[in-house]
Design a protein around this motif. Structure first.
Motif: not given
Length: 310
Positions: A146-150
Motif C-alpha cells: 500500500v502506498g509508495t514502497q521503499h
C-alpha cells in the motif's frame, strides 16, 4: 521528581517498554492510512480492515517479523520523543508557572498545555529522521503493498539511502507535520493525565498507586488519539511519499479530503486507538516507576545541591 536528565532517561526507558507491546498496531495503522491513497471511493483496496484483521493478515503473509518492521527506529524515536516530552515538561512548567503565576507548584491549564506541546515538539524534531525511516519500513510489504514502497534492508540502510538521494534535508522531510502531530498529542497528554489523576483522587478517593496510574493514563490515551489522529495521517503520507506528491501539510490535507472525503483523515483510527491506549498507559505508568527509581539513584549518586535544582 528526578532531575531533568533523570526524567529524560526515565521517560525514554518507559516509552521503549511500551512500544515493544504496541508496535504491531502501529504497523497496521500506517498501512491503513496509506491504503487507497488519493484514490476515489469505490476504487480503494481494503487489505487491512481493522486492528486485529490487519495483524492477522500481516502475520499470515509476513510472519511476526512483518509486524515488528522498524522496531529499532521506534526505540530510538521513543527515547528522543518521550525523553524530551517527559524530561522537559515538568521543568518547563515549573519555570513558566513561577514566571507567570509567581508559584512554581500552581496548576494552570494554559501553561500545562503550552509546556506539553513545546516539550513534545522538541522531541518530534529530534527524532524525525528515525520516524521517517520507521514509517517507510512499516509500510513496505512484498505481499500486499500500500502506498509508495521503499525497500530498505534496515534502519541504517534507510537513513543512508535517503541521505544519498536527498541530502540532509531529506532526512527531515515531513518534520513540520511531525511537530504539529506531536504538539497536538503532547498538549493534551500530560495535562489530561495529571488532571484526571487529581480528579480521581479528589472525587473518588483513589490513592497513589498502579490503579490510579492506569485509570488516569486511560483517559489521557483516548483524548490524545482523538486530537492527534488527523495530523498523524497527514504525517504518515508525507513521510512515505516518493518525490513531491505533496508540497506540505496543507497540500496533503487538501488533496486527501478532496479525493477521498473528510473521513479519510481518520483512516486507521481504531488500530491507532488500540496502539495508543496501551502505549499511553504503559508509558505513563512505567514513567511513574522509572522516575522513582531514577530519583533513588540520584539521591545516592548526586550531591544535594544538584538535586535541589531539579
Amino acid at each position: 521528581m528526578a532531575t531533568t536528565a533523570g526524567a529524560f532517561i526515565a521517560g525514554g526507558i518507559a516509552a521503549c517498554g511500551a512500544v515493544t507491546a504496541t508496535h504491531p498496531f502501529e504497523t497496521v495503522k500506517i498501512r491503513m492510512q496509506l491504503q487507497g491513497e488519493l484514490q476515489t471511493k469505490g476504487h480503494q483496496p481494503h487489505h487491512y480492515r481493522g486492528p486485529f484483521h490487519g495483524v492477522s493478515v500481516i502475520v499470515r503473509n509476513e510472519g511476526i517479523r512483518g509486524l515488528y518492521r522498524g522496531i529499532g527506529c521506534a526505540y530510538v524515536y521513543q527515547v528522543l520523543l518521550n525523553g524530551c516530552r517527559l524530561g522537559f515538561y515538568d521543568p518547563m512548567r515549573n519555570r513558566l508557572a513561577s514566571l507567570l503565576l509567581r508559584d512554581g507548584a500552581a496548576q494552570n491549564l494554559g501553561v500545562n498545555m503550552f509546556c506539553g506541546a513545546s516539550s513534545g515538539m522538541i522531541g518530534a524534531a529530534a527524532g524525525s529522521p528515525f520516524f521517517l525511516v520507521k514509517t517507510r519500513l512499516q509500510s513496505y510489504s512484498p505481499f500486499l503493498p500500500v502506498g509508495t514502497q521503499h525497500n530498505y534492508r534496515n534502519a541504517i540502510d534507510g537513513l543512508s539511502q535517503i541521505y544519498r538521494a536527498e541530502g540532509f534535508g531529506g532526512l527531515y522531510r515531513g518534520v513540520g507535520a511531525a511537530m504539529i502531530r506531536t504538539g497536538f498529542g503532547s498538549s493534551v497528554q500530560l495535562p489530561t493525565y495529571f488532571f484526571a489523576k487529581r480528579r480521581l483522587v479528589r472525587h473518588l478517593g483513589m490513592e497513589e498507586g498502579a490503579p490510579l496510574h492506569l485509570a488516569s493514563s486511560t483517559v489521557s490515551g483516548f483524548v490524545v488519539c482523538c486530537f492527534m489522529h488527523p495530523p498523524d495521517t497527514i504525517m504518515s503520507r508525507l513521510y512515505n511519499q516518493n518525490g513531491n506528491l505533496y508540497k506540505g501539510v496543507f497540500d496533503c490535507l487538501g488533496k486527501t479530503i478532496r479525493t477521498e472525503g473528510i473521513l479519510a483523515i481518520y483512516k486507521g483510527f481504531l488500530p491507532h486507538l488500540a496502539r495508543i491506549l496501551p502505549h499511553t498507559i504503559l508509558t505513563l505508568s512505567l514513567a511513574e516507576q522509572t522516575n522513582k527509581l531514577m530519583r533513588k539513584l540520584e539521591i545516592k549518586m548526586l550531591p544535594a545541591p544538584t538535586l535541589g535544582k531539579a
